[in-house]
Design an enzyme around this catalytic site. Structure first.
Site, PDB file in Angstrom:
ATOM      1  N   LYS A   1      69.057  31.499 -37.093  1.00 41.53           N
ATOM      2  CA  LYS A   1      69.545  31.439 -38.477  1.00 41.53           C
ATOM      3  C   LYS A   1      70.330  30.158 -38.758  1.00 41.53           C
ATOM      4  O   LYS A   1      70.107  29.509 -39.770  1.00 41.53           O
ATOM      5  CB  LYS A   1      70.455  32.645 -38.789  1.00 41.53           C
ATOM      6  CG  LYS A   1      69.753  33.984 -38.715  1.00 41.53           C
ATOM      7  CD  LYS A   1      70.652  35.108 -39.221  1.00 41.53           C
ATOM      8  CE  LYS A   1      71.935  35.286 -38.433  1.00 41.53           C
ATOM      9  NZ  LYS A   1      71.737  35.707 -37.022  1.00 41.53           N
TER      10      LYS A   1
ATOM     11  N   ARG B   1      79.985  29.209 -25.961  1.00 41.79           N
ATOM     12  CA  ARG B   1      80.503  30.158 -26.956  1.00 41.79           C
ATOM     13  C   ARG B   1      80.924  31.430 -26.259  1.00 41.79           C
ATOM     14  O   ARG B   1      80.153  32.006 -25.487  1.00 41.79           O
ATOM     15  CB  ARG B   1      79.417  30.450 -28.006  1.00 41.79           C
ATOM     16  CG  ARG B   1      79.790  29.945 -29.382  1.00 41.79           C
ATOM     17  CD  ARG B   1      78.707  30.218 -30.374  1.00 41.79           C
ATOM     18  NE  ARG B   1      78.676  31.617 -30.814  1.00 41.79           N
ATOM     19  CZ  ARG B   1      78.028  32.019 -31.883  1.00 41.79           C
ATOM     20  NH1 ARG B   1      77.367  31.152 -32.630  1.00 41.79           N
ATOM     21  NH2 ARG B   1      78.021  33.286 -32.221  1.00 41.79           N
TER      22      ARG B   1
ATOM     23  N   ARG C   1      76.118  42.675 -29.295  1.00 48.86           N
ATOM     24  CA  ARG C   1      75.878  42.124 -30.641  1.00 48.86           C
ATOM     25  C   ARG C   1      74.522  42.569 -31.162  1.00 48.86           C
ATOM     26  O   ARG C   1      74.358  42.839 -32.356  1.00 48.86           O
ATOM     27  CB  ARG C   1      75.966  40.593 -30.600  1.00 48.86           C
ATOM     28  CG  ARG C   1      77.406  40.110 -30.494  1.00 48.86           C
ATOM     29  CD  ARG C   1      77.495  38.688 -30.022  1.00 48.86           C
ATOM     30  NE  ARG C   1      76.963  37.728 -30.960  1.00 48.86           N
ATOM     31  CZ  ARG C   1      76.493  36.532 -30.601  1.00 48.86           C
ATOM     32  NH1 ARG C   1      76.487  36.157 -29.340  1.00 48.86           N
ATOM     33  NH2 ARG C   1      76.040  35.724 -31.517  1.00 48.86           N
TER      34      ARG C   1
HETATM   35  P1  AMP Z   1      77.497  34.540 -36.028  1.00 49.89           P
HETATM   36  O1  AMP Z   1      77.845  33.102 -35.901  1.00 49.89           O
HETATM   37  O2  AMP Z   1      76.847  34.861 -37.370  1.00 49.89           O
HETATM   38  O3  AMP Z   1      76.687  35.060 -34.872  1.00 49.89           O
HETATM   39  O4  AMP Z   1      78.869  35.348 -36.033  1.00 49.89           O
HETATM   40  C1  AMP Z   1      79.729  35.336 -34.909  1.00 49.89           C
HETATM   41  C2  AMP Z   1      80.730  36.476 -35.026  1.00 49.89           C
HETATM   42  O5  AMP Z   1      81.524  36.304 -36.203  1.00 49.89           O
HETATM   43  C3  AMP Z   1      80.118  37.872 -35.168  1.00 49.89           C
HETATM   44  O6  AMP Z   1      79.766  38.445 -33.931  1.00 49.89           O
HETATM   45  C4  AMP Z   1      81.250  38.618 -35.861  1.00 49.89           C
HETATM   46  O7  AMP Z   1      82.272  38.938 -34.944  1.00 49.89           O
HETATM   47  C5  AMP Z   1      81.788  37.556 -36.807  1.00 49.89           C
HETATM   48  N1  AMP Z   1      81.090  37.614 -38.118  1.00 49.89           N
HETATM   49  C6  AMP Z   1      80.305  36.644 -38.673  1.00 49.89           C
HETATM   50  N2  AMP Z   1      79.842  37.017 -39.869  1.00 49.89           N
HETATM   51  C7  AMP Z   1      80.328  38.264 -40.087  1.00 49.89           C
HETATM   52  C8  AMP Z   1      80.188  39.198 -41.142  1.00 49.89           C
HETATM   53  N3  AMP Z   1      79.436  38.947 -42.226  1.00 49.89           N
HETATM   54  N4  AMP Z   1      80.836  40.393 -41.028  1.00 49.89           N
HETATM   55  C9  AMP Z   1      81.592  40.670 -39.950  1.00 49.89           C
HETATM   56  N5  AMP Z   1      81.742  39.843 -38.915  1.00 49.89           N
HETATM   57  C10 AMP Z   1      81.133  38.641 -38.969  1.00 49.89           C
END
Ligand code: AMP
Length: 206
Positions: free
Chosen positions: A23, A143, A154
């Site tokens: 993404k 990360r 996740r």
């Molecule tokens: P990502 O970079 O989208 O994989 O997000 C990394 C982490 O940020 C996730 O595992 C959540 O802990 C948090 N996070 C990101 N976007 C959201 C969201 N829309 N709602 C809740 N937590 C989020």
């Protein structure tokens, strides 16, 4: 960020898909192509964590565990970010909404601006492939949430809390399912084709 005039139809998108589906990579390219800002809630949270802001300190434990940050924290930050000038003409959301509650919130935010969503792109990727990709990313970028056990968690959180959104957007007729396996260029081409089939052209080619 260059400010642009509103682009009208076709400029309010979101990308949905499991962690590791690509993404973030696609969002950066699509945002440039369509002339809108890419807004990643994950990136916003990560920068708050590294700057040790109040929000970052509240979010960190959830992120490290691979859990969603509570909607109460996430919704406010998206509401603020979407009120910024550069998002007035359109935006590409990456990683938001992730829960049914966040869908409701996004609907309300858009309605309050007199807008609606033009398209939702679902990046489809096999769990085994994304686990392998995240293993590599964890090794390269360090990360803290890309370790094997957190990645598996996740994926579970995605299946339980986010996958139901695919049906919601499907029933609204805005969903485009795109195969996320292939080269970066191939996947970008699939997305832009799926969007142009829906009448959504990049501003340059409109
Ligand atoms: P990502 O970079 O989208 O994989 O997000 C990394 C982490 O940020 C996730 O595992 C959540 O802990 C948090 N996070 C990101 N976007 C959201 C969201 N829309 N709602 C809740 N937590 C989020």
């Amino acid at each position: 960020m260059t400010l642009r005039e509103p682009q009208g139809k076709g400029s309010r998108f979101l990308l949905i898909g499991p962690p590791g589906a690509g993404k973030g990579t696609q969002a950066a390219r699509l945002a440039e192509f369509y002339g809108v800002p890419a807004i990643s809630t994950g990136d916003i949270f990560r920068s708050n964590v590294s700057n040790q802001t109040e929000l970052g300190m509240q979010a960190k434990a959830y992120m490290d565990a691979g859990d969603n940050v509570p909607d109460s924290l996430t919704n406010d930050l998206v509401r603020d970010r979407l009120s910024d000038m550069d998002a007035a003409g359109g935006f590409l959301l990456d990683g938001y909404p992730r829960t049914v509650d966040q869908v409701r919130e996004l609907d309300a935010i858009l309605l309050s601006h007199g807008h609606s969503l033009d398209a939702v792109i679902e990046l489809v990727a096999d769990p085994e492939v994304v686990i392998e990709r995240l293993r590599l990313r964890g090794a390269e970028q360090g990360r803290s949430d890309d370790t094997d056990s957190v990645v598996r968690h996740r994926l579970e959180v995605y299946r339980e809390q986010t996958e139901p959104l695919v049906q919601i957007y499907g029933s609204r007729g805005v969903l485009a399912k795109v195969d996320g396996i292939g080269t970066i260029d191939e996947v970008t081409d699939r997305i832009t084709s799926a969007l142009s089939e829906r009448g959504l052209a990049a501003p340059e080619s409109a």
